[in-house]
Design a protein around this motif. Sequence first.
Motif, PDB file in Angstrom:
ATOM      1  N   THR A 708       0.826  -1.197   0.000  1.00 46.64           N
ATOM      2  CA  THR A 708       0.000   0.000   0.000  1.00 46.64           C
ATOM      3  C   THR A 708       0.861   1.248   0.000  1.00 46.64           C
ATOM      4  O   THR A 708       1.719   1.418   0.848  1.00 46.64           O
ATOM      5  N   GLY A 709       0.604   2.143  -0.967  1.00 44.71           N
ATOM      6  CA  GLY A 709       1.337   3.389  -1.029  1.00 44.71           C
ATOM      7  C   GLY A 709       2.645   3.250  -1.783  1.00 44.71           C
ATOM      8  O   GLY A 709       2.976   2.204  -2.332  1.00 44.71           O
ATOM      9  N   GLY A 710       3.398   4.365  -1.819  1.00 48.11           N
ATOM     10  CA  GLY A 710       4.650   4.402  -2.546  1.00 48.11           C
ATOM     11  C   GLY A 710       5.766   3.666  -1.832  1.00 48.11           C
ATOM     12  O   GLY A 710       5.656   3.299  -0.666  1.00 48.11           O
ATOM     13  N   PRO A 711       6.905   3.447  -2.524  1.00 45.80           N
ATOM     14  CA  PRO A 711       7.977   2.601  -1.988  1.00 45.80           C
ATOM     15  C   PRO A 711       8.617   3.149  -0.716  1.00 45.80           C
ATOM     16  O   PRO A 711       9.026   2.359   0.139  1.00 45.80           O
ATOM     17  N   TRP A 712       8.704   4.465  -0.564  1.00 45.89           N
ATOM     18  CA  TRP A 712       9.325   4.986   0.661  1.00 45.89           C
ATOM     19  C   TRP A 712       8.512   4.569   1.876  1.00 45.89           C
ATOM     20  O   TRP A 712       9.067   4.170   2.901  1.00 45.89           O
ATOM     21  N   LEU A 713       7.193   4.662   1.767  1.00 50.08           N
ATOM     22  CA  LEU A 713       6.353   4.259   2.887  1.00 50.08           C
ATOM     23  C   LEU A 713       6.542   2.778   3.188  1.00 50.08           C
ATOM     24  O   LEU A 713       6.658   2.371   4.345  1.00 50.08           O
ATOM     25  N   VAL A 714       6.559   1.984   2.139  1.00 47.51           N
ATOM     26  CA  VAL A 714       6.688   0.537   2.297  1.00 47.51           C
ATOM     27  C   VAL A 714       8.020   0.184   2.957  1.00 47.51           C
ATOM     28  O   VAL A 714       8.083  -0.628   3.880  1.00 47.51           O
ATOM     29  N   GLU A 715       9.082   0.802   2.488  1.00 51.39           N
ATOM     30  CA  GLU A 715      10.425   0.401   2.898  1.00 51.39           C
ATOM     31  C   GLU A 715      10.872   0.998   4.217  1.00 51.39           C
ATOM     32  O   GLU A 715      11.721   0.431   4.899  1.00 51.39           O
ATOM     33  N   HIS A 716      10.308   2.136   4.592  1.00 55.26           N
ATOM     34  CA  HIS A 716      10.776   2.808   5.807  1.00 55.26           C
ATOM     35  C   HIS A 716       9.752   2.777   6.938  1.00 55.26           C
ATOM     36  O   HIS A 716      10.113   2.530   8.091  1.00 55.26           O
ATOM     37  N   LEU A 717       8.487   3.047   6.621  1.00 58.41           N
ATOM     38  CA  LEU A 717       7.470   2.962   7.674  1.00 58.41           C
ATOM     39  C   LEU A 717       7.031   1.518   7.894  1.00 58.41           C
ATOM     40  O   LEU A 717       6.822   1.085   9.021  1.00 58.41           O
ATOM     41  N   GLY A 718       6.859   0.807   6.817  1.00 59.87           N
ATOM     42  CA  GLY A 718       6.624  -0.636   6.903  1.00 59.87           C
ATOM     43  C   GLY A 718       5.253  -1.048   7.354  1.00 59.87           C
ATOM     44  O   GLY A 718       4.549  -1.761   6.653  1.00 59.87           O
ATOM     45  N   LYS A 719       4.826  -0.612   8.516  1.00 57.76           N
ATOM     46  CA  LYS A 719       3.573  -1.099   9.079  1.00 57.76           C
ATOM     47  C   LYS A 719       2.843   0.029   9.802  1.00 57.76           C
ATOM     48  O   LYS A 719       3.407   1.086  10.094  1.00 57.76           O
ATOM     49  N   ASN A 720       1.579  -0.228  10.078  1.00 55.59           N
ATOM     50  CA  ASN A 720       0.753   0.662  10.883  1.00 55.59           C
ATOM     51  C   ASN A 720       0.744   2.100  10.372  1.00 55.59           C
ATOM     52  O   ASN A 720       0.919   3.048  11.117  1.00 55.59           O
ATOM     53  N   TYR A 721       0.537   2.233   9.069  1.00 55.33           N
ATOM     54  CA  TYR A 721       0.298   3.559   8.514  1.00 55.33           C
ATOM     55  C   TYR A 721      -0.860   3.461   7.535  1.00 55.33           C
ATOM     56  O   TYR A 721      -1.185   2.386   7.026  1.00 55.33           O
ATOM     57  N   ASP A 722      -1.483   4.597   7.266  1.00 53.74           N
ATOM     58  CA  ASP A 722      -2.623   4.660   6.358  1.00 53.74           C
ATOM     59  C   ASP A 722      -2.224   5.583   5.206  1.00 53.74           C
ATOM     60  O   ASP A 722      -2.195   6.802   5.354  1.00 53.74           O
ATOM     61  N   ALA A 723      -1.885   5.000   4.065  1.00 54.90           N
ATOM     62  CA  ALA A 723      -1.394   5.779   2.931  1.00 54.90           C
ATOM     63  C   ALA A 723      -2.469   6.744   2.441  1.00 54.90           C
ATOM     64  O   ALA A 723      -3.648   6.408   2.376  1.00 54.90           O
ATOM     65  N   ALA A 724      -2.034   7.962   2.100  1.00 57.02           N
ATOM     66  CA  ALA A 724      -2.955   8.997   1.630  1.00 57.02           C
ATOM     67  C   ALA A 724      -2.440   9.551   0.302  1.00 57.02           C
ATOM     68  O   ALA A 724      -1.795   8.858  -0.471  1.00 57.02           O
ATOM     69  N   TRP A 725      -2.672  10.824   0.063  1.00 56.28           N
ATOM     70  CA  TRP A 725      -2.405  11.459  -1.229  1.00 56.28           C
ATOM     71  C   TRP A 725      -0.926  11.376  -1.604  1.00 56.28           C
ATOM     72  O   TRP A 725      -0.048  11.645  -0.799  1.00 56.28           O
ATOM     73  N   HIS A 726      -0.666  11.009  -2.851  1.00 54.35           N
ATOM     74  CA  HIS A 726       0.682  10.986  -3.414  1.00 54.35           C
ATOM     75  C   HIS A 726       0.730  11.956  -4.595  1.00 54.35           C
ATOM     76  O   HIS A 726      -0.206  12.014  -5.387  1.00 54.35           O
ATOM     77  N   THR A 727       1.821  12.698  -4.720  1.00 60.58           N
ATOM     78  CA  THR A 727       1.960  13.655  -5.807  1.00 60.58           C
ATOM     79  C   THR A 727       3.337  13.515  -6.439  1.00 60.58           C
ATOM     80  O   THR A 727       4.347  13.566  -5.727  1.00 60.58           O
ATOM     81  N   PRO A 728       3.410  13.337  -7.760  1.00 61.83           N
ATOM     82  CA  PRO A 728       4.720  13.297  -8.408  1.00 61.83           C
ATOM     83  C   PRO A 728       5.379  14.670  -8.380  1.00 61.83           C
ATOM     84  O   PRO A 728       4.728  15.683  -8.637  1.00 61.83           O
ATOM     85  N   LEU A 729       6.645  14.702  -8.043  1.00 62.99           N
ATOM     86  CA  LEU A 729       7.396  15.948  -7.983  1.00 62.99           C
ATOM     87  C   LEU A 729       8.206  16.133  -9.270  1.00 62.99           C
ATOM     88  O   LEU A 729       8.347  15.213 -10.080  1.00 62.99           O
ATOM     89  N   GLU A 730       8.782  17.313  -9.417  1.00 57.15           N
ATOM     90  CA  GLU A 730       9.481  17.630 -10.656  1.00 57.15           C
ATOM     91  C   GLU A 730      10.769  16.836 -10.831  1.00 57.15           C
ATOM     92  O   GLU A 730      11.290  16.730 -11.927  1.00 57.15           O
ATOM     93  N   ASN A 731      11.320  16.296  -9.768  1.00 57.56           N
ATOM     94  CA  ASN A 731      12.576  15.551  -9.851  1.00 57.56           C
ATOM     95  C   ASN A 731      12.348  14.051  -9.980  1.00 57.56           C
ATOM     96  O   ASN A 731      13.220  13.253  -9.643  1.00 57.56           O
ATOM     97  N   SER A 732      11.177  13.665 -10.465  1.00 56.96           N
ATOM     98  CA  SER A 732      10.795  12.260 -10.663  1.00 56.96           C
ATOM     99  C   SER A 732      10.580  11.520  -9.349  1.00 56.96           C
ATOM    100  O   SER A 732      10.398  10.308  -9.342  1.00 56.96           O
ATOM    101  N   GLU A 733      10.620  12.224  -8.240  1.00 56.41           N
ATOM    102  CA  GLU A 733      10.288  11.627  -6.960  1.00 56.41           C
ATOM    103  C   GLU A 733       8.800  11.810  -6.693  1.00 56.41           C
ATOM    104  O   GLU A 733       8.086  12.499  -7.421  1.00 56.41           O
ATOM    105  N   TYR A 734       8.350  11.197  -5.615  1.00 54.48           N
ATOM    106  CA  TYR A 734       6.961  11.331  -5.177  1.00 54.48           C
ATOM    107  C   TYR A 734       6.921  11.962  -3.797  1.00 54.48           C
ATOM    108  O   TYR A 734       7.751  11.661  -2.936  1.00 54.48           O
ATOM    109  N   ASP A 735       5.960  12.846  -3.626  1.00 56.21           N
ATOM    110  CA  ASP A 735       5.589  13.264  -2.277  1.00 56.21           C
ATOM    111  C   ASP A 735       4.522  12.285  -1.809  1.00 56.21           C
ATOM    112  O   ASP A 735       3.439  12.207  -2.390  1.00 56.21           O
ATOM    113  N   MET A 736       4.847  11.514  -0.769  1.00 55.83           N
ATOM    114  CA  MET A 736       3.952  10.457  -0.304  1.00 55.83           C
ATOM    115  C   MET A 736       3.448  10.813   1.090  1.00 55.83           C
ATOM    116  O   MET A 736       4.253  11.069   1.982  1.00 55.83           O
ATOM    117  N   SER A 737       2.153  10.809   1.260  1.00 55.70           N
ATOM    118  CA  SER A 737       1.628  11.217   2.556  1.00 55.70           C
ATOM    119  C   SER A 737       0.902  10.067   3.237  1.00 55.70           C
ATOM    120  O   SER A 737       0.499   9.090   2.608  1.00 55.70           O
TER     121      SER A 737
END
Length: 993
Positions: A708-737
């Motif tokens: 659920t959600g983008g890779p940063w959330l998966v790889e760093h938060l891992g568990k017990n989070y509720d993925a919300a709005w994601h926005t692609p940034l200009e540097n090909s990264e994502y703002d993941m909330s």
Amino acid sequence: MAQLPTYGTGQWNEKEFGDHRAVIEVGKPGNAVKVHVPWRRRDDPTRKGLIIVDAFSGKPVKNVYTLTINAEYGDIIFEPVTGPGEYYLYYMPYKLGGSWYFPSTAYLKPDSSYSTTWQQQLNIKDLPDAKVLRFEAINSFNSFYPMEIMATQQEVKELLEKNKEKDFLLFPEDRKFPVRMDSAICQRWIEKGEGGTFYGLASRNEFYVYQLGVFAAFHALKNLRLQFSDLENPTGGKISAAAIRCFNLEGKDWLGQSFKKEVLVDKGDVQSLWIGVDIAKDQQPGVYHGQVKVSAEGVKERSVPVQLTIKDMILEDRGYNELPTLARLNWLDSDIGLDDSVYRPYTPVVVKQRTVNILGRTLRFDKYGFPDKITSSFTGSNDGVNGPSRDILNGAVKMVVVRDGKELEWKGPAPAVHQPSAGAVSWETQLEGDGIVLKVWAKMECDGYINYQLTMKALKDCMVDNMELRIPYARKAAIYMMGLGCKGGVRPERWDWKWEKKKANNMLWMGDVNAGLQCKLKNETPDWALYNFDKTGPYKDWSNDGKGGCHVLEEADKVMLTAFTGQQQLRAGQIIHLNFGLLITPVKPLSQEHWSERYFQADPPLANWRKEASEKGATVMNIHQGNMLNPYINYPFLATDTLTKYVTANRSAGIRTKLYYTVRELTNYTREIWALRSLGDEIFSPGKGSQLADQFADDGVGGNLFSTGGPWLVEHLGKNYDAAWHTPLENSEYDMSIRTQGLSRWHNYYLEGLNWLVKNVGIRGIYLDGVGYDRDIMKRVRKVMDRAADSCLIDFHSGNNFHPSYGLNSPANQYMELFPCLNSLWLGEGYNYNENPDYWLVEVSGIPFGLYSEMLNNCGNAYRGMLFGMTSRLGWTGCDPSALWRLWDRFDIKNARMVGCWDPALPVKCSDSNVKVTVYRQPKKLLIVYASWAENNTNIRLDVDWKSLGWNPKQVSIYFPEVEGLQKGPLVGNLTDIKVEKGRGGFIIIEEK
């Protein structure tokens, strides 16, 4: 201990390779090499595939064979396709699925497609060894180093053996290295060793932050506590223990109420405790010593020595301007803006006996504490507050208990009145009726909101037929209605509603443009359940297991709203809470500033926003999230240098700048994210997270692993989070909330952040896309901004929630308790602008509540919108209302009085009831706006009441001004035969000669 590879960052553009790799050196030529990869991972690598490529050419390695794969290391054999040199091992490759705003992360599954001939020829014992030179992340933000590099099982075993006489282990840690893992310890702690002194370096007037990592190595820790000593230096300087606190154990909530928290650490888990030291401005420089005692139930207390060096330097900003210091954690316990003072445009609350007077409205309460008279003196199209009083009620509000078919008779003292400040008054009394005690407490505020808290206590076992809140609306005022699942418009004669298990639409508004009343049934404890009851469930005392509900019924000269609980058995000592809130509408006069506050709604990319806004006449710019000026949702503090320059340039061009800044979700780039995560579910909403390790599920598409959600959330938060709005940034990264709680200490931080943004960046307001807080927070928002700078605006946007998935909720009703603090509305997505005019008035326009609104979907309907003073917004989805703005200026609409199509005093009547007319009146001229709801093209005649205007019809000029894209002209015309196309309308100016 064997020397570990180094950690750093690399650069690669292939997103499907993932964000992590090992750089491997192959020293000898051959058909195959073996490499030991000590990756020390948190995830389950046995369920993820690998990609190896030649570092120089990018040529992929097809033959890859895994000997051993586990969280600590991988032993891998591969064919070096280009001979000796460097190879990249990408060990967490993924693909993004789902939508761009809410992606899912699918990891490549293990691949066994190597050549069996190649594999069978391997002589594993004699293979040359390749070497891992370093581990790289795609950038520093994605790096696991150092706090997510796990200790091995053997390292942990040796650590525990070395400290087996202790009940738990302690790891003091600098704020630079926030604890990230809660179910494992990092390799850094193995190197540092357990315990020891914490050393810190701070400045005078700094709010200094550090942390203690507590490892429940041997058994669970219940009720973890800290006790701080004074910090003292040899020359007599002292930092009192009272100036030191732990955010995990105590704080102040969004209402300023102090609380304590009980912290439980399960066996094998880690708890980070974040500590703040409030250093005074006049603190003597020097080296200070003290200690922190750490204790829990049933274990031996331990101490951590603390040495804090105070530099002879004063931080005027307390460290708040430097995000890495995490000094802003102090904002979590702020009470900024928390008071009952009067705020603009309201006047002080005046109480005489049992009558309360506020701006444009009065309320009188009876001997039981309930309103028996509510009036409004708002006038015309809500442009003044000094008109004749108009009754909103037809009789007294009552709380009735029916038992054995009879209403209990309440007896008790007259309400006691308290008014500690000019912005509010409260009253309370205690009533009793045949074995039931009713406590009534009410608080009325300067903006017309009245909060009632009713507590019933049974003194004996008894069965009650019903408990009913009865509100008798005056029929002449209760023209319109919305709420309880009823779409806004003309009030039906009867409406019935029952509590549902999942959906929240427990509020009702009835009234007219200048006189109305909202009633909202409320929970025992504060909550902000806008759409559903996922957390609270239907409010148990009002709902009574589904027996409760509401009736709206027209009765002669009144319309009775009855909120009832249904039959129930009460036990002696049982307490029932039947809380509700009332809001008298309109909340304030319509502001003439609306006509000069013309919005440019900035839509990425940045392009020439300011140039377009200036050329077209916009005076206010909303900077949305997800662009270079405000890239990170609800956390604008990482781009303030760029934003400040832009805001300053806008100001020079005569444009006020407002910012998308709210709560509800929070970016993964938040500097304090790990400290906030350490608070458990206090700030962030709990969720399933990425379902790590063996909880992964095959998504059925390509054999990948779904998260659920983008890779940063998966790889760093891992568990017990509720993925919300994601926005692609200009540097090909994502703002993941991830989602935040509806009410929490984060709101205190948010308010301090707003104050900082107004003062330091120069913004002059906020744009709210939905609101993640209640009216207590919204009042603080209003006061914080008004005290920080003049001319700050609060602009609120919402899509249409009148849909079964949202519980048939009208945002104008849901958010009404916030309206007193707002400057404008933008009710957009999902609204049907072909609905009837009564729907426009109640659901869309904001006029009955004292606010102007604007249109969004397909830019709305310019003719119908102008009946209610509405246009679309420049810049968003190609809308351009500038032609209407120019018409406003030519007519000088800011100095005109609007007489709306709903107003009995309208001086212009139309021959076709399907064509509505609004007039903007000045002493010497009129602007007439007409718009059609007729099913076909039609011809109309407009009849002007010249007498009421005081004009001679022979001494006026009538013309149709040119309005680009809407009306050709200018044309001289008459009012007797006007052609109106279906769904369109027009504009007429009449001037007295």
